[in-house]
Design an enzyme around this catalytic site. Sequence first.
Site, PDB file in Angstrom:
ATOM      1  CG  HIS A   3      -2.047  -0.965   1.149  1.00 15.90           C
ATOM      2  ND1 HIS A   3      -3.365  -0.574   1.081  1.00 15.90           N
ATOM      3  CD2 HIS A   3      -2.064  -2.320   1.118  1.00 15.90           C
ATOM      4  CE1 HIS A   3      -4.145  -1.642   1.019  1.00 15.90           C
ATOM      5  NE2 HIS A   3      -3.366  -2.710   1.048  1.00 15.90           N
ATOM      6  CG  ASP A  95      -4.506   2.535   1.632  1.00 18.49           C
ATOM      7  OD1 ASP A  95      -3.756   2.364   0.662  1.00 18.49           O
ATOM      8  OD2 ASP A  95      -5.008   1.594   2.286  1.00 18.49           O
ATOM      9  CB  VAL A 306      16.343  -5.842  -3.749  1.00 16.20           C
ATOM     10  CG1 VAL A 306      17.208  -6.894  -3.105  1.00 16.20           C
ATOM     11  CG2 VAL A 306      15.002  -6.433  -4.196  1.00 16.20           C
ATOM     12  CD  GLN A 308       9.827  -6.154  -7.470  1.00 17.82           C
ATOM     13  OE1 GLN A 308       9.997  -7.123  -6.739  1.00 17.82           O
ATOM     14  NE2 GLN A 308       8.625  -5.713  -7.807  1.00 17.82           N
ATOM     15  CD1 TRP A 326      -1.918  -2.580  -9.081  1.00 17.07           C
ATOM     16  CD2 TRP A 326      -2.230  -4.504 -10.181  1.00 17.07           C
ATOM     17  NE1 TRP A 326      -2.383  -2.274 -10.339  1.00 17.07           N
ATOM     18  CE2 TRP A 326      -2.586  -3.438 -11.039  1.00 17.07           C
ATOM     19  CE3 TRP A 326      -2.345  -5.822 -10.656  1.00 17.07           C
ATOM     20  CZ2 TRP A 326      -3.043  -3.633 -12.336  1.00 17.07           C
ATOM     21  CZ3 TRP A 326      -2.799  -6.025 -11.952  1.00 17.07           C
ATOM     22  CH2 TRP A 326      -3.141  -4.936 -12.777  1.00 17.07           C
ATOM     23  CG  ASN A 327       2.939  -1.952  -5.362  1.00 18.23           C
ATOM     24  OD1 ASN A 327       2.104  -1.201  -5.842  1.00 18.23           O
ATOM     25  ND2 ASN A 327       3.191  -1.987  -4.064  1.00 18.23           N
ATOM     26  CB  SER A 328       5.394  -7.385  -8.449  1.00 19.18           C
ATOM     27  OG  SER A 328       6.075  -7.305  -7.203  1.00 19.18           O
ATOM     28  CD  GLU A 331       7.714  -2.031  -8.749  1.00 17.22           C
ATOM     29  OE1 GLU A 331       8.383  -3.085  -8.668  1.00 17.22           O
ATOM     30  OE2 GLU A 331       7.493  -1.286  -7.770  1.00 17.22           O
ATOM     31  CG  ASP A 347      -4.066  -8.375  -4.784  1.00 16.43           C
ATOM     32  OD1 ASP A 347      -3.246  -9.047  -4.142  1.00 16.43           O
ATOM     33  OD2 ASP A 347      -3.801  -7.247  -5.249  1.00 16.43           O
ATOM     34  CD  GLN A 348       0.053 -12.442  -3.656  1.00 17.26           C
ATOM     35  OE1 GLN A 348       0.428 -13.612  -3.698  1.00 17.26           O
ATOM     36  NE2 GLN A 348       0.303 -11.648  -2.621  1.00 17.26           N
TER      37      GLN A 348
END
Length: 436
Positions: A3, A95, A306, A308, A326-328, A331, A347-348
Amino acid sequence: MGHLAPFLRLASALSSHNCKVTLITPRPTVSASESRNISALLSAFPHIRPIEFRIPHYDALGADPFYAHNEAMRASAHGLLLSSLSPPPSAIVIDISLASAFIPVSKKLNLRAFVFFSSSATMLSLFAYYPRVIGTARAHCAHHLDIPGLPPFPRSSVPPVLDDPDNLFTRQFIENGRALVDAEGIVLNTFEALEGVALAALNGGRVVPGLPPVTAVGPLEPFAGGGLCARVREWLDRQPARSVVYVSFGSRAAMSEAQIEQLGIGLERSGCGYVWVVKTKAVDREERAEEAVEVREKGVVVREWVEQEAILAHEAVALFVSHCGWNSVTEAALRGVRVLAWPLGMDQMSNAGTIERCGLGKWRGWGGGGDGEVVVGGEEIGEVVREMVAEGGGAGAGVGVGWARVGEEARRAVGVGGSSYAGLVGLIEEFGRASL
């Protein structure tokens, strides 16, 4: 970070467009990496005004610090908003985890409240629709959930925790989902080419009548050029272009020891170079390790936070083995890096389906979480990784290929004149009208 990271990126995007931004953050943070990211934002954007909310008796609030933060901030909604009213803001962006607590308070204070949803448009559709059908046969269909305007939503992609009405996550999911119709607008870290169908259904009133405008502004870009540690950077710089697999399962996901062992075997058997971020605990707090970065014959094992986005941007990287947070996903889309989906929960599963539909990657059915999950063998992992890296290297990564095409569309969306750029500009104009 799931988040916080996109929220900080949204703050930086607004500040870059000359918005006066006040950022309210809880202290202590969940992890040192969160503190570093907040500090980096404030350093890069000194005009952003920080307000820190000190959470009392932090360790007594629960085992999971993420939910401890949520509960403390939800209980303090009125005081937090009052503390940010000098000078009076034209609007607030909340949020999604805080929506049901903050929207009623904002209305009493004559503040227009916008909700930032940190996952996909597809997941937002479930979030808005599910509270309307919970307890009905439609919500418990054995095979799929029919969300108006969207393809059938697999029942396996609905977080299993929603079957427990007494769970804290479930209660917040339902309360926040119902509160969406009272917001002035909803902001999403996605873009038209990735989720056009879901966005059209949401804004067309098909998912939930009366839902406020949904604005796509993604993929939100990093606000600072976070670098890699020297050992990882030096190793990557020595690898051929499009030859390396990057493996990470996010800040809140963890695999069993048996699966971690097989994943390590698979990476070695793939014959590919790899950067593997190893995580064995499910909560975001950093783990202490004797050796944070271990350079092996064929790859690098990292046991610390790291950058990413910097890894995905490196020309050596051909494949991202991801839990599909979702961020991944966004990106990887921004950099046009192919994804091997391995969702672990929440949610994945839905995000993995989105990856396949848009051509960004493949999902072999691995993952899903749960104590009874079958361990994927190293031989199978190695074969799939080797195949996907080979397909993603050299001429195979041309613009016509799905993941490269998604990357082109992502960069076009956030560029001047793109759909997400226009969405951000329109959102800022809406903020301005709120003060008139």
